[in-house]
Scaffold this motif. Sequence first.
Motif, PDB file in Angstrom:
ATOM      1  N   TRP A  42       0.862  -1.119   0.064  1.00 10.69           N
ATOM      2  CA  TRP A  42      -0.114  -0.132   0.009  1.00 10.69           C
ATOM      3  C   TRP A  42       0.883   1.303   0.010  1.00 10.69           C
ATOM      4  O   TRP A  42       0.372   2.373   0.213  1.00 10.69           O
ATOM      5  CB  TRP A  42      -1.164   0.149   1.309  1.00 10.69           C
ATOM      6  CG  TRP A  42      -1.909  -1.264   1.270  1.00 10.69           C
ATOM      7  CD1 TRP A  42      -1.929  -2.217   2.071  1.00 10.69           C
ATOM      8  CD2 TRP A  42      -2.937  -1.483   0.374  1.00 10.69           C
ATOM      9  NE1 TRP A  42      -2.903  -3.105   1.918  1.00 10.69           N
ATOM     10  CE2 TRP A  42      -3.515  -2.644   0.743  1.00 10.69           C
ATOM     11  CE3 TRP A  42      -3.401  -0.735  -1.024  1.00 10.69           C
ATOM     12  CZ2 TRP A  42      -4.571  -3.052  -0.048  1.00 10.69           C
ATOM     13  CZ3 TRP A  42      -4.487  -1.227  -1.477  1.00 10.69           C
ATOM     14  CH2 TRP A  42      -5.287  -2.276  -0.992  1.00 10.69           C
ATOM     15  N   ALA A  44       2.415   3.164  -2.288  1.00 12.60           N
ATOM     16  CA  ALA A  44       1.994   3.940  -3.446  1.00 12.60           C
ATOM     17  C   ALA A  44       0.666   4.761  -2.796  1.00 12.60           C
ATOM     18  O   ALA A  44       0.622   6.240  -3.318  1.00 12.60           O
ATOM     19  CB  ALA A  44       2.017   3.410  -4.828  1.00 12.60           C
ATOM     20  N   LEU A  45      -0.292   4.186  -2.519  1.00 12.32           N
ATOM     21  CA  LEU A  45      -1.702   4.742  -2.146  1.00 12.32           C
ATOM     22  C   LEU A  45      -1.254   5.604  -0.930  1.00 12.32           C
ATOM     23  O   LEU A  45      -1.958   6.637  -0.888  1.00 12.32           O
ATOM     24  CB  LEU A  45      -2.553   3.438  -1.678  1.00 12.32           C
ATOM     25  CG  LEU A  45      -3.909   4.005  -1.462  1.00 12.32           C
ATOM     26  CD1 LEU A  45      -4.804   4.834  -2.423  1.00 12.32           C
ATOM     27  CD2 LEU A  45      -4.920   2.943  -0.955  1.00 12.32           C
ATOM     28  N   ALA A  48      -0.081   8.620  -2.398  1.00  9.44           N
ATOM     29  CA  ALA A  48      -1.099   9.553  -3.181  1.00  9.44           C
ATOM     30  C   ALA A  48      -2.175  10.101  -2.180  1.00  9.44           C
ATOM     31  O   ALA A  48      -2.473  11.439  -2.453  1.00  9.44           O
ATOM     32  CB  ALA A  48      -1.887   8.715  -4.270  1.00  9.44           C
ATOM     33  N   LEU A  49      -2.351   9.487  -1.126  1.00  8.70           N
ATOM     34  CA  LEU A  49      -3.437  10.078  -0.211  1.00  8.70           C
ATOM     35  C   LEU A  49      -2.960  11.439   0.548  1.00  8.70           C
ATOM     36  O   LEU A  49      -3.654  12.268   0.704  1.00  8.70           O
ATOM     37  CB  LEU A  49      -3.821   9.020   0.809  1.00  8.70           C
ATOM     38  CG  LEU A  49      -4.677   8.122   0.141  1.00  8.70           C
ATOM     39  CD1 LEU A  49      -5.002   6.945   1.504  1.00  8.70           C
ATOM     40  CD2 LEU A  49      -6.290   8.732   0.005  1.00  8.70           C
ATOM     41  N   CYS A  55      -2.130   6.835   7.315  1.00 10.31           N
ATOM     42  CA  CYS A  55      -2.219   5.620   6.964  1.00 10.31           C
ATOM     43  C   CYS A  55      -1.645   4.471   7.601  1.00 10.31           C
ATOM     44  O   CYS A  55      -0.414   4.489   7.921  1.00 10.31           O
ATOM     45  CB  CYS A  55      -1.920   5.168   5.178  1.00 10.31           C
ATOM     46  SG  CYS A  55      -2.708   6.102   4.306  1.00 10.31           S
ATOM     47  N   GLU A 124     -11.392  -3.749  -2.834  1.00 10.80           N
ATOM     48  CA  GLU A 124     -10.894  -4.093  -4.105  1.00 10.80           C
ATOM     49  C   GLU A 124     -11.013  -5.532  -4.458  1.00 10.80           C
ATOM     50  O   GLU A 124     -10.360  -6.562  -3.931  1.00 10.80           O
ATOM     51  CB  GLU A 124      -9.331  -3.757  -3.999  1.00 10.80           C
ATOM     52  CG  GLU A 124      -8.448  -3.859  -5.404  1.00 10.80           C
ATOM     53  CD  GLU A 124      -7.030  -3.909  -5.227  1.00 10.80           C
ATOM     54  OE1 GLU A 124      -6.308  -4.153  -6.241  1.00 10.80           O
ATOM     55  OE2 GLU A 124      -6.512  -3.554  -4.012  1.00 10.80           O
ATOM     56  N   HIS A 259      -4.416  -2.793  -7.935  1.00  9.00           N
ATOM     57  CA  HIS A 259      -3.512  -1.682  -7.504  1.00  9.00           C
ATOM     58  C   HIS A 259      -1.927  -2.170  -7.726  1.00  9.00           C
ATOM     59  O   HIS A 259      -1.173  -1.193  -7.661  1.00  9.00           O
ATOM     60  CB  HIS A 259      -3.608  -1.394  -5.798  1.00  9.00           C
ATOM     61  CG  HIS A 259      -2.898  -2.636  -5.016  1.00  9.00           C
ATOM     62  ND1 HIS A 259      -3.948  -3.665  -4.647  1.00  9.00           N
ATOM     63  CD2 HIS A 259      -1.766  -2.643  -4.619  1.00  9.00           C
ATOM     64  CE1 HIS A 259      -2.995  -4.466  -3.955  1.00  9.00           C
ATOM     65  NE2 HIS A 259      -1.800  -4.004  -3.823  1.00  9.00           N
ATOM     66  N   GLY A 263      -1.768   0.798 -10.811  1.00 12.36           N
ATOM     67  CA  GLY A 263      -1.494   1.711  -9.396  1.00 12.36           C
ATOM     68  C   GLY A 263      -1.913   3.094  -9.717  1.00 12.36           C
ATOM     69  O   GLY A 263      -2.555   3.579  -8.732  1.00 12.36           O
ATOM     70  N   ASN A 267      -4.857   4.528  -7.317  1.00 10.03           N
ATOM     71  CA  ASN A 267      -4.677   5.507  -6.405  1.00 10.03           C
ATOM     72  C   ASN A 267      -5.613   7.031  -6.615  1.00 10.03           C
ATOM     73  O   ASN A 267      -6.113   7.643  -5.687  1.00 10.03           O
ATOM     74  CB  ASN A 267      -3.226   5.968  -6.543  1.00 10.03           C
ATOM     75  CG  ASN A 267      -2.374   4.591  -5.925  1.00 10.03           C
ATOM     76  OD1 ASN A 267      -3.130   3.831  -5.266  1.00 10.03           O
ATOM     77  ND2 ASN A 267      -1.032   4.594  -6.287  1.00 10.03           N
ATOM     78  N   ARG A 268      -5.513   7.189  -8.081  1.00 12.51           N
ATOM     79  CA  ARG A 268      -6.459   8.385  -8.361  1.00 12.51           C
ATOM     80  C   ARG A 268      -7.854   8.294  -7.652  1.00 12.51           C
ATOM     81  O   ARG A 268      -8.391   9.030  -7.297  1.00 12.51           O
ATOM     82  CB  ARG A 268      -6.579   8.861  -9.826  1.00 12.51           C
ATOM     83  CG  ARG A 268      -5.197   9.472 -10.123  1.00 12.51           C
ATOM     84  CD  ARG A 268      -5.198  10.019 -11.386  1.00 12.51           C
ATOM     85  NE  ARG A 268      -5.622   9.119 -12.529  1.00 12.51           N
ATOM     86  CZ  ARG A 268      -4.757   8.612 -13.327  1.00 12.51           C
ATOM     87  NH1 ARG A 268      -3.254   8.712 -12.997  1.00 12.51           N
ATOM     88  NH2 ARG A 268      -5.178   7.524 -14.187  1.00 12.51           N
ATOM     89  N   THR A 271      -8.216   8.158  -3.948  1.00 11.49           N
ATOM     90  CA  THR A 271      -7.897   9.338  -3.190  1.00 11.49           C
ATOM     91  C   THR A 271      -9.202  10.426  -3.523  1.00 11.49           C
ATOM     92  O   THR A 271      -9.651  10.932  -2.688  1.00 11.49           O
ATOM     93  CB  THR A 271      -6.758  10.135  -4.094  1.00 11.49           C
ATOM     94  OG1 THR A 271      -5.681   8.966  -3.455  1.00 11.49           O
ATOM     95  CG2 THR A 271      -6.456  11.449  -3.258  1.00 11.49           C
TER      96      THR A 271
END
Length: 289
Positions: A42, A44-45, A48-49, A55, A124, A259, A263, A267-268, A271
């Motif tokens: 997670w 990269a997520l 991005a957030l 997180c 997901e 993801h 990815g 993520n977009r 988010t």
Amino acid sequence: MLAQSLFFNNRSGLRLHYLRWGEPDGIPVLLLHGLRAYAQTWEALAAALGPGYCCYALDQRGRGLSDWAEWSSYRTEVYVDDLEDLVAHLGFGRFVLVGHSLGGANALEYARRNPGRLLALVIEDIGPGSSSSGDGAERIRREMRETPLWFADWAEAEAFWRTSRPGLSAEALVSRLAHSMQAGEQGVTWRHDQQGIAEARLNIEPTDLWPAVRAIDCPTLFIRGGRSDFLSPATLAALREANSNIATAEIVNASHYVHDDQGAAFNRLVTGYLDEQTGRQLQESGEKA
């Protein structure tokens, strides 16, 4: 964004590992990986957030740096016990929960057992029936039967991933090699309890997720990979019919491992959804982020 590596003991004394990205005053987001994955999936997520969120990603029992356990405990209700213990350890009020595959099933069951606790839920590529019937369920059972415990070297390990997950991005492949595998006496082996996880997946009946779906009481997004063999378009439609809190989306050119395969698009989507839903939830309740 660097992650902080942390541990806690669950109710039975198992030592479980989790990662934290961000400052504790951000909106809490708890992330649950899939069947043979790990907390770092997670990363990269979390990036991005961004700074508005904090997180937390759990290495579920038998994975990553968490303790292994008896294979009979690798089942939904025990995973949810562990999740409840982590939530208590962290002192959360309301929070966001995100889960992929096995983690998605655990997230849904947590929501059913703990009404009113979630600001939002993101699932997901899993839904009712995904783990028990269909091409994806059979593929995973076949992988559990056939996955070797050892590889001669890192080249052989990489070849395994390229063959079994041809849609993996280059970044996801590097991540899997780094965080799901390790060097051992006989070559390269798994960090997770591959043998125990396989025993559980082949012998424990998957949880019926329809009661959890019907009980959802927060904004929820189900995400399907456009090429998924695990979550069908028909099930997405049935989910929307079952509960008005549910929205659905598909990401093209992604398999069950959305993801990993796409990815940036994943993520977009997540988010944007969480920015909208958590802002509205907090405004309506008068809570602070």
